[in-house]
Design a protein around this motif. Sequence first.
Motif, short mmCIF file in Angstrom:
data_model
loop_
_atom_site.label_atom_id
_atom_site.label_comp_id
_atom_site.label_asym_id
_atom_site.label_seq_id
_atom_site.Cartn_x
_atom_site.Cartn_y
_atom_site.Cartn_z
N GLY A 316 0.86 -1.18 0.00
CA GLY A 316 0.00 0.00 0.00
C GLY A 316 0.90 1.23 0.00
O GLY A 316 1.85 1.30 -0.76
N LYS A 317 0.59 2.17 0.89
CA LYS A 317 1.46 3.36 0.97
C LYS A 317 2.49 3.23 2.08
O LYS A 317 3.20 4.18 2.40
N LYS A 318 2.54 2.05 2.71
CA LYS A 318 3.42 1.89 3.87
C LYS A 318 4.75 1.22 3.50
O LYS A 318 4.82 0.42 2.57
N LYS A 319 5.75 1.58 4.31
CA LYS A 319 7.10 1.04 4.07
C LYS A 319 7.66 0.45 5.36
O LYS A 319 7.69 1.11 6.39
N LEU A 320 8.08 -0.81 5.27
CA LEU A 320 8.58 -1.53 6.44
C LEU A 320 10.03 -1.92 6.19
O LEU A 320 10.35 -2.55 5.19
N LEU A 321 10.89 -1.56 7.13
CA LEU A 321 12.33 -1.75 6.92
C LEU A 321 12.91 -2.77 7.90
O LEU A 321 12.81 -2.60 9.12
N PHE A 322 13.51 -3.83 7.36
CA PHE A 322 14.12 -4.89 8.17
C PHE A 322 15.60 -5.01 7.79
O PHE A 322 15.92 -5.61 6.76
N PRO A 323 16.51 -4.48 8.61
CA PRO A 323 17.92 -4.49 8.23
C PRO A 323 18.79 -5.54 8.92
O PRO A 323 20.01 -5.49 8.80
N GLY A 324 18.19 -6.53 9.60
CA GLY A 324 19.02 -7.50 10.30
C GLY A 324 19.99 -6.80 11.24
O GLY A 324 19.57 -5.95 12.04
N ASP A 325 21.26 -7.12 11.12
CA ASP A 325 22.28 -6.50 11.96
C ASP A 325 23.23 -5.64 11.14
O ASP A 325 24.37 -5.40 11.53
N ALA A 326 22.79 -5.17 9.97
CA ALA A 326 23.67 -4.42 9.06
C ALA A 326 24.35 -3.26 9.78
O ALA A 326 23.71 -2.53 10.53
N GLN A 327 25.62 -3.11 9.54
CA GLN A 327 26.37 -2.01 10.13
C GLN A 327 26.72 -0.98 9.06
O GLN A 327 26.33 -1.12 7.91
N ILE A 328 27.47 0.01 9.48
CA ILE A 328 27.63 1.21 8.66
C ILE A 328 28.12 0.94 7.22
O ILE A 328 27.62 1.55 6.28
N GLU A 329 29.04 -0.01 7.03
CA GLU A 329 29.58 -0.23 5.67
C GLU A 329 28.51 -0.77 4.71
O GLU A 329 28.51 -0.45 3.53
N ASN A 330 27.63 -1.61 5.26
CA ASN A 330 26.54 -2.17 4.46
C ASN A 330 25.53 -1.05 4.14
O ASN A 330 25.13 -0.83 3.00
N TRP A 331 25.15 -0.29 5.17
CA TRP A 331 24.23 0.84 5.00
C TRP A 331 24.78 1.86 4.02
O TRP A 331 24.05 2.41 3.20
N SER A 332 26.06 2.18 4.16
CA SER A 332 26.56 3.33 3.41
C SER A 332 26.60 3.04 1.91
O SER A 332 26.50 3.95 1.11
N TRP A 333 26.68 1.76 1.54
CA TRP A 333 26.54 1.46 0.11
C TRP A 333 25.14 1.86 -0.35
O TRP A 333 24.95 2.61 -1.29
N ALA A 334 24.13 1.37 0.37
CA ALA A 334 22.75 1.61 -0.05
C ALA A 334 22.39 3.09 0.00
O ALA A 334 21.68 3.60 -0.86
N LEU A 335 22.91 3.80 1.02
CA LEU A 335 22.42 5.16 1.27
C LEU A 335 23.33 6.26 0.74
O LEU A 335 22.95 7.42 0.69
#
Length: 441
Positions: A316-335
């Motif tokens: 629908g219009k909702k967004k659900l985020l499940f990142p496990g235990d991702a740390q900064i290096e994993n996040w910083s690629w995506a973001l």
Amino acid sequence: MASAPISVEIRAYQVGFGDCFLVSFVYPQEKKRHVLIDFGTTALPKRGSKTVKPSEHLPRIAEHIKGVCGGELTAVIATHRHADHISGFATDGRSGGSGKVIAACKPKVVLQPWTEDPDAARDARAATRDTSRSPKSYLASLAAMHRLAGHALALALDPPKSMSASVAKQLAFLGEDNIRNRSAVENLMAMGRRRGAKAVWAHHGSSAGLQRLLPGVKVRVLGPPTLAQTEKIRKMRSSDPDEFWQLLGSARGLRGMGVAEVRRGGAAAAGKTVPVEARWFRDRIADLSAQQLLEIVRVLDDQMNNTSLILLFEVGKKKLLFPGDAQIENWSWALQDAPDAAKTRKLLAQVDFYKVGHHGSRNATPRQLLWENFAKRGAVPERMKTALSTLKGKHGTKSRKTEVPRTTLLDALERETQLLNTEEISLAAGSEPFELHTIDL
Ligand SMILES: [Zn+2]
């Protein structure tokens, strides 16, 4: 089956230090599709004065999940290989056979990060087409480091006099979390190989394989990146890279162990006995100062966390985020670094539900890139919901500002979101082992 869900139920189970989330997409006429995201623990809370045993508690949760989903799971997702995310999938005595109950729910898809692809160990095609970056040796090093964790654990269980009790405790905890949980890994593989089922190993930008099974739901895989996408997940900002690579060199020399080899026979490293071929290695470890060893095992812990799947469900219009235990290096690629990073940040600004990364540790919810970008915090009409699965007093210390969950993050979650904290779920007789967030669409 209708074309789109009308609500989503998120059950956070009380697994102490670990994660276990059952996400149920509710379609009209009470039809539901269920996705289990992680099922593991490395420390359970007490009931009264008694610590609850995994062999009793995990089957209870598995049976509860089976009841909720009516014996039918659409998908099982294992975000990464740490025991606190997969130990419940084990079929042996330690888990009380909880993995058998889950397997009997016949998940149609078993979704894991690309680093778990068994074919990638022999042939890197499935992981990345760019073999020059050698994901094979990256995977082999993850496997070799698992053995190191086993040896560190053995040492912590029988510590030399020079080792302080607090270091031994931390080593034991990290060692336990990192050793391969062979039974769980094998069960995940078997579930994915079942006739009519599909195993999916995903990376940033790839398909989660859930399109047809979850009508009206879009699942984006934001992480982990492959090594062809970025080399950064190899390294950790908060650690000592010299020590790390030096050790990796030695570990690789240890008969060049591959993932498959460890999978076949290596899981026994958790016991007190050290395999003959690794004794020289054990002696080298014993020569390191306990602090250095702890540092190395922490690096291993961080690196495995960076193999976490980061999933965004759009429904629908909702967004659900499940990142496990991702740390900064994993996040910083995506973001930050990925070609579509700006688009991803824009999407994540509108998140309605966030599974707090890594049990609330200080380096898994990037403050600027992620937290401050969430628009639905604070005094807004539809304040975002969050779920934190954690157990105080297991990791880190307050004086070093490394306690898990980190107090400053916990305060912000309580202040600015509708927080569900699994620590508040009682295990007293007669109480339910989960708490529910419902997202209306
Ligand atoms: Zn974890």
